[in-house]
Design a protein around this motif. Structure first.
Motif, PDB file in Angstrom:
ATOM      1  N   SER A 148       0.983  -1.089  -0.190  1.00 21.83           N
ATOM      2  CA  SER A 148      -0.062   0.083   0.276  1.00 21.83           C
ATOM      3  C   SER A 148       1.230   1.476  -0.277  1.00 21.83           C
ATOM      4  O   SER A 148       2.100   1.182  -0.012  1.00 21.83           O
ATOM      5  CB  SER A 148      -0.959   0.411   1.148  1.00 21.83           C
ATOM      6  N   ALA A 149      -0.113   2.244   0.309  1.00 26.55           N
ATOM      7  CA  ALA A 149       0.814   4.202  -0.608  1.00 26.55           C
ATOM      8  C   ALA A 149       1.412   3.813   1.407  1.00 26.55           C
ATOM      9  O   ALA A 149       2.090   4.274   1.256  1.00 26.55           O
ATOM     10  CB  ALA A 149      -0.117   4.779  -0.773  1.00 26.55           C
ATOM     11  N   GLU A 150       0.702   3.600   2.064  1.00 26.41           N
ATOM     12  CA  GLU A 150       0.871   3.834   3.510  1.00 26.41           C
ATOM     13  C   GLU A 150       1.632   2.991   3.585  1.00 26.41           C
ATOM     14  O   GLU A 150       3.333   3.226   4.726  1.00 26.41           O
ATOM     15  CB  GLU A 150       0.168   3.265   4.902  1.00 26.41           C
ATOM     16  N   GLU A 151       2.618   1.784   3.566  1.00 20.38           N
ATOM     17  CA  GLU A 151       3.821   1.266   3.522  1.00 20.38           C
ATOM     18  C   GLU A 151       4.997   1.920   3.352  1.00 20.38           C
ATOM     19  O   GLU A 151       6.683   1.714   3.968  1.00 20.38           O
ATOM     20  CB  GLU A 151       3.398  -0.347   3.173  1.00 20.38           C
ATOM     21  N   VAL A 152       4.506   2.019   1.671  1.00 19.21           N
ATOM     22  CA  VAL A 152       5.685   2.641   0.904  1.00 19.21           C
ATOM     23  C   VAL A 152       6.248   3.701   2.106  1.00 19.21           C
ATOM     24  O   VAL A 152       7.197   4.015   1.647  1.00 19.21           O
ATOM     25  CB  VAL A 152       5.135   2.981  -0.601  1.00 19.21           C
ATOM     26  N   VAL A 153       5.131   4.615   2.147  1.00 17.05           N
ATOM     27  CA  VAL A 153       5.554   5.582   2.638  1.00 17.05           C
ATOM     28  C   VAL A 153       6.409   5.219   3.873  1.00 17.05           C
ATOM     29  O   VAL A 153       7.783   6.265   4.194  1.00 17.05           O
ATOM     30  CB  VAL A 153       4.302   7.270   3.440  1.00 17.05           C
ATOM     31  N   ALA A 154       6.448   4.951   4.898  1.00 19.10           N
ATOM     32  CA  ALA A 154       6.468   3.989   5.490  1.00 19.10           C
ATOM     33  C   ALA A 154       8.348   3.347   5.626  1.00 19.10           C
ATOM     34  O   ALA A 154       9.240   4.079   6.417  1.00 19.10           O
ATOM     35  CB  ALA A 154       6.029   2.615   6.500  1.00 19.10           C
TER      36      ALA A 154
ATOM     37  N   ASN B  11       9.361  12.934  -7.103  1.00 21.69           N
ATOM     38  CA  ASN B  11      10.424  13.718  -6.364  1.00 21.69           C
ATOM     39  C   ASN B  11       9.837  14.480  -5.001  1.00 21.69           C
ATOM     40  O   ASN B  11      10.331  15.215  -4.604  1.00 21.69           O
ATOM     41  CB  ASN B  11      10.759  15.190  -6.831  1.00 21.69           C
ATOM     42  N   SER B  12       8.723  13.463  -4.428  1.00 21.47           N
ATOM     43  CA  SER B  12       8.177  14.001  -3.022  1.00 21.47           C
ATOM     44  C   SER B  12       7.261  12.699  -2.526  1.00 21.47           C
ATOM     45  O   SER B  12       6.822  12.003  -3.410  1.00 21.47           O
ATOM     46  CB  SER B  12       7.711  15.795  -3.138  1.00 21.47           C
ATOM     47  N   ILE B  13       7.508  12.245  -1.119  1.00 16.02           N
ATOM     48  CA  ILE B  13       6.231  11.093  -0.981  1.00 16.02           C
ATOM     49  C   ILE B  13       5.302  11.749  -1.321  1.00 16.02           C
ATOM     50  O   ILE B  13       4.717  10.624  -1.533  1.00 16.02           O
ATOM     51  CB  ILE B  13       7.260  10.973   0.794  1.00 16.02           C
ATOM     52  N   SER B  14       4.757  12.296  -1.397  1.00 12.29           N
ATOM     53  CA  SER B  14       3.921  12.748  -1.540  1.00 12.29           C
ATOM     54  C   SER B  14       3.448  12.764  -2.808  1.00 12.29           C
ATOM     55  O   SER B  14       1.937  11.993  -3.084  1.00 12.29           O
ATOM     56  CB  SER B  14       2.874  14.135  -1.179  1.00 12.29           C
ATOM     57  N   ALA B  15       4.067  12.640  -3.511  1.00  9.50           N
ATOM     58  CA  ALA B  15       3.375  12.768  -4.936  1.00  9.50           C
ATOM     59  C   ALA B  15       4.047  10.629  -5.818  1.00  9.50           C
ATOM     60  O   ALA B  15       3.224  10.264  -6.500  1.00  9.50           O
ATOM     61  CB  ALA B  15       5.249  13.476  -5.848  1.00  9.50           C
ATOM     62  N   ILE B  16       4.486  10.201  -4.587  1.00 11.13           N
ATOM     63  CA  ILE B  16       4.628   8.757  -4.670  1.00 11.13           C
ATOM     64  C   ILE B  16       3.145   8.254  -4.376  1.00 11.13           C
ATOM     65  O   ILE B  16       2.707   6.893  -5.055  1.00 11.13           O
ATOM     66  CB  ILE B  16       6.058   7.863  -3.913  1.00 11.13           C
ATOM     67  N   GLU B  17       2.828   8.161  -2.725  1.00  7.73           N
ATOM     68  CA  GLU B  17       1.464   8.531  -2.330  1.00  7.73           C
ATOM     69  C   GLU B  17       0.507   8.323  -3.732  1.00  7.73           C
ATOM     70  O   GLU B  17      -0.164   7.813  -4.065  1.00  7.73           O
ATOM     71  CB  GLU B  17       1.102   9.241  -1.305  1.00  7.73           C
TER      72      GLU B  17
END
Lengths: 93, 478
Positions: free
Chosen positions: B161-167, B217-223
């Motif tokens: 999930s995006a949450e796991e990727v961010v973590a 180029n940002s964590i929010s963009a990745i989400e």
């Protein structure tokens, strides 16, 4: 090796070969290809991969910054430059 | 039907070195175009690479921080592709024997803890920068970034999930910043991430068609990119809106969409082969032990120690352990002044304020912790008032000073002559009849007016609590 492959190789490496040189090179490459194919007959199962022909290791250097060349020196041989950039044919549409 | 997302990440980290991986040119970000170049990094014929030892040190460090096995014989290989940002027409990277393999990173999300397996960490050189010039219809090449050292951290497809990727990314960033491998600044490109994503019916053990997304180029963009791409895959599978193909896609964060870039290359396309110009690197026991000995305490271990042993709040400990530089400064300051809470307060309020004004990140802090500790001690011993100590702190960012000596030179030492202080207070109180009357009639604010006047007259060289009490005593005595 196909003639077309050689033509492309010459183009990307900016080599100007005569027809005679091309024929000679194609013959040479065909012979090498045969040599390499002969290796297929060898069983390499369980043989450790060789990382280098000589049992030597690399030397390393310390992380020290040095400026040894100027941009102008490096770009002396460049076919085209612009504002300090190397200039090449457009690579995207 | 319910679907699950399967994600694997390739994270590129620019290493914190002075020079490039195979030559001595500067590895600094930016600079005038083609100013950090030499014949080696711009691919002139006959040039031979010489490995930067620090790159191997940092590669090993990253491997150890991510619980990897370190390959004691590690080798470089050539990865072929033709593009003008790569002057040799191949990238020198590691394919057959990367520096570190088989690690794990533990992440924590709302669903609890999870181990993400690391397939490998390899060292490689970065590519140059291309500028496409509309006016001349040509491409301009800048080789400054060519051969800047990178590590690529390849995870197994364990993220869902995006949450796991961010973590996972935040955990990587925290560990690598702590170990001083890199500043991991996504906005400067020193941390870049490619997302490999596929979707499959829940419970299936067969992987779906995988796409790789670049340019985030940002964590929010990745989400956002993961949410979009997951929905696109499910739509294609459910409604047949398009045929999914294995390909590389570019994420456009403004449009909120991904676009096909090219068919995904496979390893065969790159014709990897051992680089005959770089001999194998042999990491002996001494080298291995030296790097192992430099590993920092993990951030969560530090945090627990700060709370358990030093009595810091969870909030303060969390803020401090976000940066290794803050932790180092805090620990030296604490060792000097012996007061953890005070040291944390100074760092998290005054020091961070100054950094903020200077537009610096906590990781760029170079303030000597021992000197900060000396300053804190001057305040807690009542020798310098807090407002004057703030002035000294500001000076500590500008030049190397000894706080006690500087305080003396500037007349910041709190006067121990209480008789003289009381005389000043009495003079001001008597002169300010109106404030005294207001205070006596219950207006607490009036006391502050007198306090301000007294502090000004005393040039700040008085303990605020002592001064306040002295003013009250003087008022009551008249």
């Amino acid at each position: 090796m196909e003639k077309e492959t050689l033509r492309l190789l010459c183009k990307v490496n900016q080599l100007a070969l005569t027809e005679e040189q091309k024929d000679s090179f194609l013959k040479f490459m065909d012979a090498r290809e045969a040599d390499i194919k002969a290796l297929d007959a060898i069983d390499t199962e369980n043989v450790e991969r060789m990382v280098h022909v000589m049992p030597i290791m690399t030397v390393v250097r310390e992380d020290v910054e040095k400026k040894l060349f100027t941009r102008d020196e490096l770009q002396k041989g460049a076919p085209e430059t612009m504002d300090g950039y190397w200039q090449v044919p457009r690579v995207v549409e | 039907m319910r679907y699950e997302t399967v994600i694997g990440l390739e994270v590129h980290i620019e290493m914190a070195t002075q020079s490039k991986i195979f030559c001595s040119c500067s590895a600094k970000f930016g600079g005038e175009q083609n100013d950090h170049v030499c014949p080696a990094c711009c691919g002139m014929p006959g040039m031979l690479p010489v490995v930067n030892k620090k790159v191997v040190d940092l590669g090993m460090t990253a491997g150890m921080m991510l619980n990897c096995h370190i390959n004691r014989v590690t080798t470089f290989d050539k990865k072929s592709y033709y593009y003008p940002d790569l002057p040799c027409s191949y990238q020198t990277t590691q394919w057959f024997s990367p520096v570190a393999v088989n690690g794990t990173v533990t992440i924590e999300t709302s669903k609890g803890k999870k181990d993400i397996r690391i397939k490998q960490i390899h060292m490689e050189e970065d590519a140059g920068k291309l500028v496409h010039d509309e006016w001349t219809n040509t491409t301009l090449v800048d080789f400054n970034r060519t051969s800047v050292p990178l590590i690529e951290i390849v995870s197994q497809p364990d993220l869902s999930s995006a949450e796991e990727v961010v973590a996972y990314l935040e955990r990587l960033r925290s560990l690598l910043r702590f170990a001083k491998v890199s500043e991991c600044r996504m906005e400067q490109g020193s941390m870049r991430c490619d997302v490999n994503l596929s979707v499959r019916p829940e419970g299936s053990d067969k992987l779906g068609v995988r796409t790789e997304m670049k340019n985030m180029n940002s964590i929010s963009a990745i989400e956002r990119a993961i949410a979009y791409e997951t929905a696109r895959h499910i739509d294609a599978l459910e409604n047949g809106t398009e045929e999914l193909v294995q390909e590389t896609r570019r994420w456009d964060d403004i449009k909120g969409k991904s676009f096909a870039m090219r068919n995904k290359e496979t390893a065969g396309d790159y014709r990897y082969f051992p680089d005959p110009n770089v001999m194998p690197i042999v990491i002996d026991d001494e080298w291995f032990a030296k790097i192992k000995g430099t590993l920092p305490e993990f951030p969560e271990v530090k945090k627990a120690r700060y709370i358990g042993e030093l009595g810091l709040s969870d909030y303060d400990a969390t803020l401090l352990t976000e940066s290794r530089a803050l932790c180092d400064c805090f620990e030296s300051a604490y060792a000097e002044c012996g007061q953890a809470k005070e040291a944390a307060n100074w760092l998290l309020s005054d020091v961070l304020n100054i950094l903020n004004k200077k537009q610096m990140t906590p990781d760029q802090l170079t303030l000597d912790g021992k000197t900060l500790g000396k300053l804190i001690k001057l305040v807690t011993d009542g020798k310098v008032s807090r407002p004057n100590a703030k002035k000294i702190l500001a000076e500590m960012f500008e030049s190397e000073i000894d706080p006690a000596k500087y305080a003396e030179e500037q007349g910041y030492i709190v006067s121990s002559d209480t008789g003289a202080i009381e005389a000043t207070v009495r003079e001001i109180v008597i002169a300010d009849e109106r404030s005294v009357t207001d205070y006596k009639s219950g207006k607490e604010k009036a006391l502050m007016a007198i306090f301000g006047k007294c502090m000004k007259a005393l040039k700040g060289n008085c303990d605020p609590q002592t001064l306040r009490q002295m003013i009250i005593d003087v008022i009551n005595s008249i």
